[in-house]
Scaffold this motif. Structure first.
Motif, PDB file in Angstrom:
ATOM      1  N   THR A   1       0.843  -1.198   0.000  1.00 45.03           N
ATOM      2  CA  THR A   1       0.000   0.000   0.000  1.00 45.03           C
ATOM      3  C   THR A   1       0.872   1.238   0.000  1.00 45.03           C
ATOM      4  O   THR A   1       1.771   1.373   0.833  1.00 45.03           O
ATOM      5  N   ALA A   2       0.596   2.132  -0.921  1.00 50.68           N
ATOM      6  CA  ALA A   2       1.265   3.420  -0.966  1.00 50.68           C
ATOM      7  C   ALA A   2       0.356   4.457  -0.313  1.00 50.68           C
ATOM      8  O   ALA A   2      -0.836   4.515  -0.608  1.00 50.68           O
ATOM      9  N   SER A   3       0.932   5.253   0.571  1.00 52.31           N
ATOM     10  CA  SER A   3       0.131   6.252   1.269  1.00 52.31           C
ATOM     11  C   SER A   3       0.921   7.545   1.402  1.00 52.31           C
ATOM     12  O   SER A   3       2.130   7.573   1.221  1.00 52.31           O
ATOM     13  N   GLY A   4       0.205   8.594   1.743  1.00 46.07           N
ATOM     14  CA  GLY A   4       0.843   9.888   1.917  1.00 46.07           C
ATOM     15  C   GLY A   4       0.415  10.862   0.842  1.00 46.07           C
ATOM     16  O   GLY A   4      -0.646  10.733   0.241  1.00 46.07           O
ATOM     17  N   SER A   5       1.258  11.825   0.585  1.00 50.31           N
ATOM     18  CA  SER A   5       0.965  12.868  -0.384  1.00 50.31           C
ATOM     19  C   SER A   5       1.265  12.365  -1.796  1.00 50.31           C
ATOM     20  O   SER A   5       2.370  12.476  -2.293  1.00 50.31           O
ATOM     21  N   ILE A   6       0.236  11.802  -2.422  1.00 47.36           N
ATOM     22  CA  ILE A   6       0.396  11.200  -3.746  1.00 47.36           C
ATOM     23  C   ILE A   6      -0.583  11.827  -4.717  1.00 47.36           C
ATOM     24  O   ILE A   6      -1.779  11.874  -4.440  1.00 47.36           O
ATOM     25  N   PHE A   7      -0.066  12.292  -5.843  1.00 50.92           N
ATOM     26  CA  PHE A   7      -0.927  12.840  -6.891  1.00 50.92           C
ATOM     27  C   PHE A   7      -1.280  11.765  -7.909  1.00 50.92           C
ATOM     28  O   PHE A   7      -2.434  11.566  -8.233  1.00 50.92           O
ATOM     29  N   ASN A   8      -0.261  11.090  -8.383  1.00 52.04           N
ATOM     30  CA  ASN A   8      -0.491  10.048  -9.377  1.00 52.04           C
ATOM     31  C   ASN A   8       0.606   8.996  -9.297  1.00 52.04           C
ATOM     32  O   ASN A   8       1.779   9.321  -9.180  1.00 52.04           O
ATOM     33  N   ILE A   9       0.203   7.729  -9.350  1.00 49.77           N
ATOM     34  CA  ILE A   9       1.169   6.632  -9.403  1.00 49.77           C
ATOM     35  C   ILE A   9       1.228   6.121 -10.823  1.00 49.77           C
ATOM     36  O   ILE A   9       0.204   5.757 -11.405  1.00 49.77           O
ATOM     37  N   ASN A  10       2.406   6.115 -11.377  1.00 49.17           N
ATOM     38  CA  ASN A  10       2.597   5.674 -12.743  1.00 49.17           C
ATOM     39  C   ASN A  10       2.805   4.166 -12.766  1.00 49.17           C
ATOM     40  O   ASN A  10       1.944   3.408 -13.166  1.00 49.17           O
ATOM     41  N   ARG A  11       3.923   3.745 -12.318  1.00 50.10           N
ATOM     42  CA  ARG A  11       4.290   2.340 -12.376  1.00 50.10           C
ATOM     43  C   ARG A  11       4.459   1.793 -10.972  1.00 50.10           C
ATOM     44  O   ARG A  11       4.962   2.492 -10.092  1.00 50.10           O
ATOM     45  N   MET A  12       4.072   0.542 -10.744  1.00 50.03           N
ATOM     46  CA  MET A  12       4.328  -0.136  -9.484  1.00 50.03           C
ATOM     47  C   MET A  12       4.982  -1.469  -9.797  1.00 50.03           C
ATOM     48  O   MET A  12       4.720  -2.075 -10.842  1.00 50.03           O
ATOM     49  N   GLY A  13       5.823  -1.901  -8.889  1.00 48.66           N
ATOM     50  CA  GLY A  13       6.524  -3.140  -9.156  1.00 48.66           C
ATOM     51  C   GLY A  13       6.963  -3.856  -7.903  1.00 48.66           C
ATOM     52  O   GLY A  13       6.878  -3.316  -6.791  1.00 48.66           O
ATOM     53  N   TRP A  14       7.383  -5.076  -8.110  1.00 53.59           N
ATOM     54  CA  TRP A  14       7.948  -5.902  -7.050  1.00 53.59           C
ATOM     55  C   TRP A  14       9.363  -6.309  -7.454  1.00 53.59           C
ATOM     56  O   TRP A  14       9.594  -6.735  -8.590  1.00 53.59           O
ATOM     57  N   TYR A  15      10.268  -6.182  -6.502  1.00 55.07           N
ATOM     58  CA  TYR A  15      11.644  -6.615  -6.668  1.00 55.07           C
ATOM     59  C   TYR A  15      11.955  -7.588  -5.537  1.00 55.07           C
ATOM     60  O   TYR A  15      11.236  -7.650  -4.535  1.00 55.07           O
TER      61      TYR A  15
ATOM     62  N   ASN B   1      -5.899   0.623  -8.327  1.00 56.17           N
ATOM     63  CA  ASN B   1      -5.526   2.033  -8.443  1.00 56.17           C
ATOM     64  C   ASN B   1      -6.276   2.914  -7.440  1.00 56.17           C
ATOM     65  O   ASN B   1      -5.732   3.886  -6.933  1.00 56.17           O
ATOM     66  N   ALA B   2      -7.494   2.566  -7.159  1.00 59.13           N
ATOM     67  CA  ALA B   2      -8.288   3.379  -6.238  1.00 59.13           C
ATOM     68  C   ALA B   2      -7.713   3.365  -4.829  1.00 59.13           C
ATOM     69  O   ALA B   2      -7.856   4.334  -4.079  1.00 59.13           O
ATOM     70  N   LYS B   3      -7.048   2.264  -4.484  1.00 58.20           N
ATOM     71  CA  LYS B   3      -6.498   2.126  -3.134  1.00 58.20           C
ATOM     72  C   LYS B   3      -4.986   2.274  -3.113  1.00 58.20           C
ATOM     73  O   LYS B   3      -4.362   2.086  -2.062  1.00 58.20           O
ATOM     74  N   ASN B   4      -4.395   2.590  -4.243  1.00 57.74           N
ATOM     75  CA  ASN B   4      -2.926   2.725  -4.338  1.00 57.74           C
ATOM     76  C   ASN B   4      -2.232   1.469  -3.841  1.00 57.74           C
ATOM     77  O   ASN B   4      -1.268   1.527  -3.063  1.00 57.74           O
ATOM     78  N   MET B   5      -2.726   0.340  -4.294  1.00 55.02           N
ATOM     79  CA  MET B   5      -2.181  -0.935  -3.864  1.00 55.02           C
ATOM     80  C   MET B   5      -1.701  -1.753  -5.057  1.00 55.02           C
ATOM     81  O   MET B   5      -2.229  -1.654  -6.163  1.00 55.02           O
ATOM     82  N   VAL B   6      -0.707  -2.579  -4.785  1.00 61.12           N
ATOM     83  CA  VAL B   6      -0.232  -3.543  -5.760  1.00 61.12           C
ATOM     84  C   VAL B   6      -0.082  -4.875  -5.044  1.00 61.12           C
ATOM     85  O   VAL B   6       0.249  -4.920  -3.862  1.00 61.12           O
ATOM     86  N   PHE B   7      -0.353  -5.943  -5.783  1.00 59.33           N
ATOM     87  CA  PHE B   7      -0.341  -7.280  -5.212  1.00 59.33           C
ATOM     88  C   PHE B   7       0.577  -8.183  -6.033  1.00 59.33           C
ATOM     89  O   PHE B   7       0.778  -7.955  -7.233  1.00 59.33           O
ATOM     90  N   LEU B   8       1.069  -9.201  -5.371  1.00 66.01           N
ATOM     91  CA  LEU B   8       1.838 -10.214  -6.082  1.00 66.01           C
ATOM     92  C   LEU B   8       1.360 -11.571  -5.596  1.00 66.01           C
ATOM     93  O   LEU B   8       1.617 -11.955  -4.453  1.00 66.01           O
ATOM     94  N   GLN B   9       0.643 -12.266  -6.454  1.00 69.83           N
ATOM     95  CA  GLN B   9       0.207 -13.619  -6.143  1.00 69.83           C
ATOM     96  C   GLN B   9       1.286 -14.576  -6.601  1.00 69.83           C
ATOM     97  O   GLN B   9       1.620 -14.611  -7.795  1.00 69.83           O
ATOM     98  N   MET B  10       1.834 -15.327  -5.663  1.00 66.84           N
ATOM     99  CA  MET B  10       2.927 -16.233  -5.965  1.00 66.84           C
ATOM    100  C   MET B  10       2.473 -17.664  -5.744  1.00 66.84           C
ATOM    101  O   MET B  10       1.941 -17.981  -4.674  1.00 66.84           O
ATOM    102  N   SER B  11       2.691 -18.510  -6.715  1.00 64.42           N
ATOM    103  CA  SER B  11       2.324 -19.912  -6.582  1.00 64.42           C
ATOM    104  C   SER B  11       3.471 -20.785  -7.072  1.00 64.42           C
ATOM    105  O   SER B  11       4.427 -20.296  -7.679  1.00 64.42           O
ATOM    106  N   SER B  12       3.351 -22.068  -6.792  1.00 63.88           N
ATOM    107  CA  SER B  12       4.406 -23.030  -7.154  1.00 63.88           C
ATOM    108  C   SER B  12       5.767 -22.537  -6.684  1.00 63.88           C
ATOM    109  O   SER B  12       6.751 -22.561  -7.430  1.00 63.88           O
ATOM    110  N   LEU B  13       5.796 -22.067  -5.461  1.00 68.41           N
ATOM    111  CA  LEU B  13       7.033 -21.485  -4.923  1.00 68.41           C
ATOM    112  C   LEU B  13       8.109 -22.551  -4.753  1.00 68.41           C
ATOM    113  O   LEU B  13       7.832 -23.710  -4.432  1.00 68.41           O
ATOM    114  N   THR B  14       9.333 -22.128  -4.984  1.00 70.69           N
ATOM    115  CA  THR B  14      10.502 -22.981  -4.811  1.00 70.69           C
ATOM    116  C   THR B  14      11.466 -22.305  -3.843  1.00 70.69           C
ATOM    117  O   THR B  14      11.380 -21.094  -3.613  1.00 70.69           O
ATOM    118  N   PRO B  15      12.411 -23.071  -3.290  1.00 64.47           N
ATOM    119  CA  PRO B  15      13.395 -22.443  -2.391  1.00 64.47           C
ATOM    120  C   PRO B  15      14.158 -21.304  -3.060  1.00 64.47           C
ATOM    121  O   PRO B  15      14.623 -20.385  -2.376  1.00 64.47           O
TER     122      PRO B  15
END
Length: 120
Positions: free
Chosen positions: A23-37, A72-86
Motif C-alpha cells: 500500500t502506498a500512502s501519503g501525499s500522492i498525486f499520481n502513481i505511474n508504475r508499481m513493481g515488485w523486486y 488504483n483506487a487504493k494505491n495498492m499492488v499485489f503479487l500472487q505467488m504460486s508453485s514457490l521454490t526455495p
C-alpha cells in the motif's frame, strides 16, 4: 511524505502459495508504475514484476507462477505467488514511480521489504 508498506510475507513449503500486498500512502498525486523486486543474500536486487497501465512485465524465472495486479483506487499492488521454490526465498520489495503533485517530477519510492522463505 510517501510510504510504501508491504505485507504478506512468511514461511511456506515448496509448491505453496503466498500473496503479497503493498500500500502506498501519503501525499500522492499520481502513481505511474508499481513493481515488485526481490533480493536474496549475496545477490543484487532484481525485478520480479511490474505493472503500468496495461503493460505487465515479469522476470523469466517467475513467468507462469506469479501474477501482479493493482488496485488504483487504493494505491495498492499485489503479487500472487504460486508453485514457490526455495529459489524464490528473498526479501520482496515494492516500489512505485509517482508524483506528489501535478508539478512534481516522477520519483521512485521503495518499501522496506517483506521476507519470503520457501522451505524444501
Amino acid at each position: 511524505q510517501v510510504q510504501l508498506v508491504e505485507s504478506g510475507g512468511g514461511l511456506v513449503q515448496a509448491g505453496g502459495s503466498l500473496r503479497l500486498s503493498c500500500t502506498a500512502s501519503g501525499s500522492i498525486f499520481n502513481i505511474n508504475r508499481m513493481g515488485w523486486y526481490r533480493q536474496s543474500p549475496g545477490n543484487e536486487r532484481e525485478l520480479v514484476a511490474s505493472i503500468r497501465a496495461g503493460t505487465i512485465n515479469y522476470a523469466d524465472s517467475v513467468k507462469g507462477r506469479f501474477t501482479i495486479s493493482r488496485d488504483n483506487a487504493k494505491n495498492m499492488v499485489f503479487l500472487q505467488m504460486s508453485s514457490l521454490t526455495p529459489e524464490d526465498t528473498a526479501t520482496y520489495y515494492c516500489n512505485a514511480d509517482l508524483t506528489r503533485s501535478r508539478f512534481d517530477a516522477l520519483l521512485t519510492y521503495w518499501g522496506r521489504g517483506t521476507l519470503v522463505t520457501v522451505s524444501s
